[in-house]
Scaffold this active site. Structure first.
Site, PDB file in Angstrom:
ATOM      1  N   HIS A   1      -4.851  -6.067   9.722  1.00  0.00           N
ATOM      2  CA  HIS A   1      -5.057  -6.082   8.262  1.00  0.00           C
ATOM      3  C   HIS A   1      -6.238  -6.974   7.907  1.00  0.00           C
ATOM      4  O   HIS A   1      -6.664  -7.810   8.713  1.00  0.00           O
ATOM      5  CB  HIS A   1      -3.813  -6.606   7.538  1.00  0.00           C
ATOM      6  CG  HIS A   1      -2.700  -5.600   7.454  1.00  0.00           C
ATOM      7  ND1 HIS A   1      -1.781  -5.440   8.459  1.00  0.00           N
ATOM      8  CD2 HIS A   1      -2.372  -4.700   6.488  1.00  0.00           C
ATOM      9  CE1 HIS A   1      -0.930  -4.484   8.108  1.00  0.00           C
ATOM     10  NE2 HIS A   1      -1.265  -4.016   6.922  1.00  0.00           N
TER      11      HIS A   1
ATOM     12  N   LYS B   1      -4.556 -11.244   4.095  1.00  0.00           N
ATOM     13  CA  LYS B   1      -3.103 -11.031   4.216  1.00  0.00           C
ATOM     14  C   LYS B   1      -2.420 -12.328   4.656  1.00  0.00           C
ATOM     15  O   LYS B   1      -2.879 -13.002   5.571  1.00  0.00           O
ATOM     16  CB  LYS B   1      -2.801  -9.896   5.203  1.00  0.00           C
ATOM     17  CG  LYS B   1      -1.332  -9.560   5.259  1.00  0.00           C
ATOM     18  CD  LYS B   1      -1.075  -8.166   5.805  1.00  0.00           C
ATOM     19  CE  LYS B   1       0.402  -7.841   5.901  1.00  0.00           C
ATOM     20  NZ  LYS B   1       1.064  -7.809   4.593  1.00  0.00           N
TER      21      LYS B   1
HETATM   22  N1  LIG Z   1       4.822  -1.822   0.686  1.00  0.00           N
HETATM   23  C1  LIG Z   1       3.562  -1.393   0.648  1.00  0.00           C
HETATM   24  O1  LIG Z   1       3.281  -0.179   0.723  1.00  0.00           O
HETATM   25  C2  LIG Z   1       2.472  -2.393   0.477  1.00  0.00           C
HETATM   26  C3  LIG Z   1       2.789  -3.719   0.345  1.00  0.00           C
HETATM   27  N2  LIG Z   1       1.835  -4.647   0.097  1.00  0.00           N
HETATM   28  C4  LIG Z   1       2.327  -6.004  -0.134  1.00  0.00           C
HETATM   29  O2  LIG Z   1       2.175  -6.299  -1.521  1.00  0.00           O
HETATM   30  C5  LIG Z   1       1.997  -7.703  -1.684  1.00  0.00           C
HETATM   31  C6  LIG Z   1       0.753  -7.979  -2.527  1.00  0.00           C
HETATM   32  O3  LIG Z   1      -0.397  -7.574  -1.806  1.00  0.00           O
HETATM   33  P1  LIG Z   1      -1.854  -7.720  -2.450  1.00  0.00           P
HETATM   34  O4  LIG Z   1      -1.925  -6.957  -3.726  1.00  0.00           O
HETATM   35  O5  LIG Z   1      -2.806  -7.411  -1.374  1.00  0.00           O
HETATM   36  O6  LIG Z   1      -1.884  -9.294  -2.751  1.00  0.00           O
HETATM   37  P2  LIG Z   1      -2.645 -10.066  -3.920  1.00  0.00           P
HETATM   38  O7  LIG Z   1      -2.553 -11.507  -3.564  1.00  0.00           O
HETATM   39  O8  LIG Z   1      -3.971  -9.450  -4.163  1.00  0.00           O
HETATM   40  O9  LIG Z   1      -1.741  -9.764  -5.200  1.00  0.00           O
HETATM   41  C7  LIG Z   1      -0.531 -10.384  -5.507  1.00  0.00           C
HETATM   42  C8  LIG Z   1      -0.572 -10.710  -6.978  1.00  0.00           C
HETATM   43  O10 LIG Z   1       0.702 -11.161  -7.415  1.00  0.00           O
HETATM   44  C9  LIG Z   1       0.477 -12.305  -8.232  1.00  0.00           C
HETATM   45  N3  LIG Z   1       1.673 -13.123  -8.350  1.00  0.00           N
HETATM   46  C10 LIG Z   1       2.172 -14.015  -7.488  1.00  0.00           C
HETATM   47  N4  LIG Z   1       3.276 -14.589  -8.004  1.00  0.00           N
HETATM   48  C11 LIG Z   1       3.460 -14.027  -9.233  1.00  0.00           C
HETATM   49  C12 LIG Z   1       4.413 -14.189 -10.262  1.00  0.00           C
HETATM   50  N5  LIG Z   1       5.417 -15.062 -10.164  1.00  0.00           N
HETATM   51  N6  LIG Z   1       4.296 -13.429 -11.373  1.00  0.00           N
HETATM   52  C13 LIG Z   1       3.300 -12.548 -11.505  1.00  0.00           C
HETATM   53  N7  LIG Z   1       2.351 -12.360 -10.586  1.00  0.00           N
HETATM   54  C14 LIG Z   1       2.435 -13.087  -9.454  1.00  0.00           C
HETATM   55  C15 LIG Z   1      -0.671 -13.013  -7.536  1.00  0.00           C
HETATM   56  O11 LIG Z   1      -1.234 -14.007  -8.365  1.00  0.00           O
HETATM   57  P3  LIG Z   1      -1.970 -15.266  -7.659  1.00  0.00           P
HETATM   58  O12 LIG Z   1      -3.170 -14.718  -6.984  1.00  0.00           O
HETATM   59  O13 LIG Z   1      -2.251 -16.169  -8.807  1.00  0.00           O
HETATM   60  O14 LIG Z   1      -0.983 -15.847  -6.685  1.00  0.00           O
HETATM   61  C16 LIG Z   1      -1.585 -11.838  -7.284  1.00  0.00           C
HETATM   62  O15 LIG Z   1      -2.334 -11.483  -8.414  1.00  0.00           O
HETATM   63  C17 LIG Z   1       1.960  -8.292  -0.269  1.00  0.00           C
HETATM   64  O16 LIG Z   1       3.243  -8.756   0.065  1.00  0.00           O
HETATM   65  C18 LIG Z   1       1.586  -7.096   0.593  1.00  0.00           C
HETATM   66  O17 LIG Z   1       1.973  -7.209   1.914  1.00  0.00           O
HETATM   67  C19 LIG Z   1       0.520  -4.318  -0.020  1.00  0.00           C
HETATM   68  C20 LIG Z   1       0.141  -3.006   0.120  1.00  0.00           C
HETATM   69  C21 LIG Z   1       1.081  -1.946   0.396  1.00  0.00           C
HETATM   70  O1  LIG Z   2      -0.893  -6.713   2.709  1.00  0.00           O
HETATM   71  C1  LIG Z   2      -1.339  -5.546   2.785  1.00  0.00           C
HETATM   72  O2  LIG Z   2      -2.490  -5.264   2.467  1.00  0.00           O
HETATM   73  C2  LIG Z   2      -0.431  -4.490   3.262  1.00  0.00           C
HETATM   74  N1  LIG Z   2       0.816  -4.801   3.396  1.00  0.00           N
HETATM   75  C3  LIG Z   2       1.862  -3.951   3.822  1.00  0.00           C
HETATM   76  C4  LIG Z   2       2.445  -4.455   5.113  1.00  0.00           C
HETATM   77  O3  LIG Z   2       2.695  -5.687   5.212  1.00  0.00           O
HETATM   78  O4  LIG Z   2       2.702  -3.658   6.023  1.00  0.00           O
HETATM   79  C5  LIG Z   2       1.470  -2.499   3.834  1.00  0.00           C
HETATM   80  C6  LIG Z   2       0.044  -2.197   4.153  1.00  0.00           C
HETATM   81  O5  LIG Z   2      -0.112  -2.155   5.528  1.00  0.00           O
HETATM   82  C7  LIG Z   2      -0.935  -3.117   3.476  1.00  0.00           C
END
Ligand SMILES: NC(=O)C1=CN([C@@H]2O[C@H](COP(=O)(O)OP(=O)(O)OC[C@H]3O[C@@H](n4cnc5c(N)ncnc54)[C@H](OP(=O)(O)O)[C@@H]3O)[C@@H](O)[C@H]2O)C=CC1
Ligand SMILES: O=C(O)C1=N[C@H](C(=O)O)C[C@H](O)C1
Length: 265
Positions: free
Chosen positions: A154, A158
């Protein structure tokens, strides 16, 4: 279906806003970020690179959850547990993409699912969930002389490892073999590790650059090797899966569901 995006300013939050705005039958009713976030007050559409949607980003989940049918949540574990409790109080759908949840976090989600309809998956894509079904089958077919190793890569931002997807694939392999992943999982190797323990399921993690999500499951036998891989090429994939999950869960009774349920796999 009315939907709120939490973590609206994040990489996935912006993709989710776009996916909701573009999905037939869905309306974005709220966009939430944490207190003090730079994006507070911005229009959610503009934040996501779209024309204005008339939905400002706020730090008030209570008001937003009271006037919606579901929440899309790709944030962080502590935030997700907090939002699950609010979703339970509001009796709405909670789609959880957040990874890195502890056993304790998962127990809290199970408790919230008595009142909320929660769909949780480490990966919301059709492709990965199909791969997981395949991995389960291959693991069930191959004997113990095939070693199972899971490799993931990734982007450099991450924060959790192994990825939620790697763990999902590991669970599928363990289920296929009829073993408990917690007892067979090896996530780090360093130094003089000794020979591989038969039956272990190994995880290897790479981080760097802008890689969206690459996963491979390797079945290494005495004279041949099978590798099943998935490469995500666009985060929109996860966002459209999350919207699909919300629409699927809307008419369902409270409970904790997975993408396997949503996709009927
Ligand atoms: N299941 C799936 O298909 C996928 C899962 N993911 C997962 O999604 C999650 C987020 O990934 P990603 O978007 O890359 O991460 P980012 O860090 O870009 O986004 C997370 C966001 O959530 C915000 N946040 C954190 N705490 C709070 C809160 N209490 N209230 C509101 N907002 C909050 C963060 O703010 P701040 O930056 O201020 O902390 C940030 O803007 C990860 O756990 C990732 O692994 C990602 C892609 C696909
Ligand atoms: O953090 C990410 O970006 C992603 N998180 C998910 C994971 O932990 O598997 C899904 C995807 O691979 C992207």
């Amino acid at each position: 279906m009315r939907l709120v995006v939490v973590g609206a300013g994040g990489r996935m939050g912006r993709m989710l806003i776009r996916a909701v705005a573009q999905a037939e039958g869905c309306t974005l009713t709220g966009a939430i970020e944490r207190e003090g976030a730079e994006v507070l007050g911005q229009d959610a559409g503009v934040l996501a690179g779209l024309p204005a949607l008339g939905v400002p980003v706020t730090d008030d989940p209570l008001a937003a959850f009271a006037a919606t049918d579901g929440v899309l949540d790709f944030t962080a574990p502590a935030a997700t547990v907090f939002y699950a409790e609010l979703a339970a109080q509001a009796r709405i759908v909670h789609v959880v993409g957040t990874t890195g949840l502890s056993e304790d976090d998962l127990a809290k989600l199970r408790a919230a699912a008595y009142h909320a309809r929660i769909v949780r998956s480490g990966n919301m894509s059709l492709g990965v969930n199909l791969v997981a079904a395949l991995v389960r089958r291959v693991a069930a077919s191959l004997g113990p002389d095939f070693d199972i190793e899971i490799l993931e890569m990734h982007h450099r931002h991450k924060v959790d490892a192994p990825s939620g997807t790697a763990l999902l694939l590991g669970e599928a392999a363990a289920e296929g073999r009829g073993v408990d992943l917690a007892e067979t999982r090896v996530s780090t190797r360093d130094g003089h590790t000794g020979a591989r323990r038969p039956g272990d399921i190994g995880f290897a993690t790479l981080r760097g650059g802008s890689v969206i999500g690459d996963h491979s499951v390797v079945f290494a036998g005495p004279a041949e090797r099978i590798t099943i891989s998935h490469h995500a090429e666009d985060r929109a994939l996860f966002a459209s899966g999350a919207v699909r999950a919300a629409l699927w869960a809307n008419p369902k009774p409270p409970g904790l569901y997975s993408m396997t349920d949503v996709l009927g796999l």
